[in-house]
Enzyme design. Structure first.
Site, PDB file in Angstrom:
ATOM      1  N   LYS A  22       0.835  -1.204   0.000  1.00  0.00           N
ATOM      2  CA  LYS A  22       0.000   0.000   0.000  1.00  0.00           C
ATOM      3  C   LYS A  22       0.875   1.263   0.000  1.00  0.00           C
ATOM      4  CE  LYS A  22      -3.824  -2.285   2.427  1.00  0.00           C
ATOM      5  NZ  LYS A  22      -4.866  -2.113   3.454  1.00  0.00           N
TER       6      LYS A  22
ATOM      7  N   TYR B 145     -12.086  -2.909  -3.656  1.00  0.00           N
ATOM      8  CA  TYR B 145     -12.570  -3.053  -2.280  1.00  0.00           C
ATOM      9  C   TYR B 145     -14.088  -3.182  -2.200  1.00  0.00           C
ATOM     10  CZ  TYR B 145      -8.068  -2.274   0.046  1.00  0.00           C
ATOM     11  OH  TYR B 145      -6.796  -2.414   0.536  1.00  0.00           O
TER      12      TYR B 145
ATOM     13  N   PHE C  67     -15.789   2.392   7.016  1.00  0.00           N
ATOM     14  CA  PHE C  67     -14.456   2.871   6.659  1.00  0.00           C
ATOM     15  C   PHE C  67     -14.178   2.835   5.151  1.00  0.00           C
ATOM     16  CE2 PHE C  67     -14.215  -1.627   7.917  1.00  0.00           C
ATOM     17  CZ  PHE C  67     -13.633  -2.199   6.790  1.00  0.00           C
TER      18      PHE C  67
ATOM     19  N   ARG D 221      -1.064 -14.831   4.037  1.00  0.00           N
ATOM     20  CA  ARG D 221      -1.862 -14.104   5.044  1.00  0.00           C
ATOM     21  C   ARG D 221      -1.224 -14.221   6.438  1.00  0.00           C
ATOM     22  NH1 ARG D 221      -6.514 -10.998   4.065  1.00  0.00           N
ATOM     23  NH2 ARG D 221      -7.595 -12.006   5.802  1.00  0.00           N
TER      24      ARG D 221
ATOM     25  N   THR E 200      -4.940  -7.660  10.661  1.00  0.00           N
ATOM     26  CA  THR E 200      -5.300  -6.436   9.915  1.00  0.00           C
ATOM     27  C   THR E 200      -4.920  -5.168  10.695  1.00  0.00           C
ATOM     28  OG1 THR E 200      -7.186  -7.656   9.046  1.00  0.00           O
ATOM     29  CG2 THR E 200      -7.224  -5.287   8.729  1.00  0.00           C
TER      30      THR E 200
ATOM     31  N   ARG F 170       3.012  -6.711   8.978  1.00  0.00           N
ATOM     32  CA  ARG F 170       2.352  -5.593   9.669  1.00  0.00           C
ATOM     33  C   ARG F 170       2.903  -5.432  11.088  1.00  0.00           C
ATOM     34  NH1 ARG F 170      -3.469  -7.517   7.439  1.00  0.00           N
ATOM     35  NH2 ARG F 170      -3.575  -6.259   5.532  1.00  0.00           N
TER      36      ARG F 170
ATOM     37  N   ASN G 175      -2.076  -0.105   6.701  1.00  0.00           N
ATOM     38  CA  ASN G 175      -1.463  -1.283   7.316  1.00  0.00           C
ATOM     39  C   ASN G 175      -0.491  -1.981   6.369  1.00  0.00           C
ATOM     40  OD1 ASN G 175      -3.353  -2.307   5.586  1.00  0.00           O
ATOM     41  ND2 ASN G 175      -4.431  -3.569   7.075  1.00  0.00           N
TER      42      ASN G 175
ATOM     43  N   HIS H  21      -1.783  -5.443   1.493  1.00  0.00           N
ATOM     44  CA  HIS H  21      -3.025  -6.209   1.329  1.00  0.00           C
ATOM     45  C   HIS H  21      -2.653  -7.581   0.776  1.00  0.00           C
ATOM     46  CE1 HIS H  21      -7.121  -7.224  -0.012  1.00  0.00           C
ATOM     47  NE2 HIS H  21      -6.515  -7.701  -1.092  1.00  0.00           N
TER      48      HIS H  21
ATOM     49  N   GLU I 184      -9.361  -9.866  -7.743  1.00  0.00           N
ATOM     50  CA  GLU I 184      -8.416  -8.760  -7.505  1.00  0.00           C
ATOM     51  C   GLU I 184      -7.289  -8.751  -8.540  1.00  0.00           C
ATOM     52  OE1 GLU I 184      -7.199  -9.541  -3.471  1.00  0.00           O
ATOM     53  OE2 GLU I 184      -9.131  -8.881  -2.654  1.00  0.00           O
TER      54      GLU I 184
HETATM   55  P1  CMP Z   1      -6.889  -5.008   3.605  1.00  0.00           P
HETATM   56  O1  CMP Z   1      -6.203  -6.311   3.827  1.00  0.00           O
HETATM   57  O2  CMP Z   1      -6.406  -4.144   2.505  1.00  0.00           O
HETATM   58  O3  CMP Z   1      -8.448  -5.281   3.393  1.00  0.00           O
HETATM   59  C1  CMP Z   1      -9.424  -4.347   3.710  1.00  0.00           C
HETATM   60  C2  CMP Z   1      -8.863  -3.188   4.463  1.00  0.00           C
HETATM   61  O4  CMP Z   1      -9.807  -2.418   5.184  1.00  0.00           O
HETATM   62  C3  CMP Z   1      -7.921  -3.670   5.543  1.00  0.00           C
HETATM   63  O5  CMP Z   1      -6.765  -4.177   4.970  1.00  0.00           O
HETATM   64  C4  CMP Z   1      -7.730  -2.422   6.365  1.00  0.00           C
HETATM   65  O6  CMP Z   1      -6.772  -1.556   5.774  1.00  0.00           O
HETATM   66  C5  CMP Z   1      -9.090  -1.779   6.230  1.00  0.00           C
HETATM   67  N1  CMP Z   1      -9.896  -1.915   7.436  1.00  0.00           N
HETATM   68  C6  CMP Z   1     -10.489  -3.004   7.909  1.00  0.00           C
HETATM   69  N2  CMP Z   1     -11.195  -2.722   9.013  1.00  0.00           N
HETATM   70  C7  CMP Z   1     -11.059  -1.398   9.230  1.00  0.00           C
HETATM   71  C8  CMP Z   1     -11.567  -0.505  10.211  1.00  0.00           C
HETATM   72  N3  CMP Z   1     -12.379  -0.926  11.193  1.00  0.00           N
HETATM   73  N4  CMP Z   1     -11.218   0.781  10.145  1.00  0.00           N
HETATM   74  C9  CMP Z   1     -10.411   1.195   9.145  1.00  0.00           C
HETATM   75  N5  CMP Z   1      -9.910   0.403   8.167  1.00  0.00           N
HETATM   76  C10 CMP Z   1     -10.231  -0.897   8.224  1.00  0.00           C
END
Ligand code: CMP
Length: 135
Positions: free
Chosen positions: A12, A52, A60, A88, A94, A105, A115, A118, A129
């Site tokens: 990211k 997404y 969010f 993963r 996450t 992470r 974070n 992805h 994706e």
């Molecule tokens: P990612 O693995 O890219 O998949 C979905 C993304 O949503 C996740 O990583 C986070 O960056 C984001 N995400 C998930 N839950 C939340 C949350 N509660 N608040 C903000 N961002 C979130």
């Protein structure tokens, strides 16, 4: 017995800006995954919303789309034994503050939306994706 799979990771904008793309990709290579495709690019809003889509009803969603579009990213298709679940595990929780040390992470981030990386969560997500990113 091996279960050869492919998965997608996206470094990211925070990972890209931190200059740790090489370190991240190296971890996967050192683990034994092969890089099948690699691309540096910046998401536009439409592509990010498609990418997404599964989160479109979450509170969010707008923050997520705006963050992923905020800078350059790197998409990479990795191949290897049990790629989806193993990648993963290497990526970690996450919420970066709750990710185990030793995970990407856990070692490189403190954010939630920001974070670092992805990774596809299933074979179906990988197909969807990777089509979006690699056409
Ligand atoms: P990612 O693995 O890219 O998949 C979905 C993304 O949503 C996740 O990583 C986070 O960056 C984001 N995400 C998930 N839950 C939340 C949350 N509660 N608040 C903000 N961002 C979130």
């Amino acid at each position: 017995m091996s279960n050869l799979e492919q998965t997608l990771i996206v470094v990211k904008p925070d990972g890209f800006k931190k200059g740790i793309v090489g370190k991240i990709i190296s971890r996967f290579e050192e683990k034994g995954f092969q890089i099948m495709n690699l691309k540096s690019f910046q998401f536009d809003t439409d592509t990010a919303r498609k990418f997404y889509d599964a989160h479109k009803d979450k509170h969010f969603f707008n923050e997520l789309v705006s963050f992923i579009c905020s800078g350059k990213t790197v998409g990479c298709i990795l191949e290897g034994n049990n790629a989806i679940s193993t990648v993963r595990l290497m990526v970690g929780n996450t919420k970066s503050t709750e990710a185990q040390p030793g995970t990407i992470r856990g070692d490189f981030g403190l954010g939630f939306t920001d974070n670092i990386i992805h990774a596809s969560d299933s074979a179906e997500s990988f197909i969807k994706e990777s089509k979006i990113i690699f056409n």
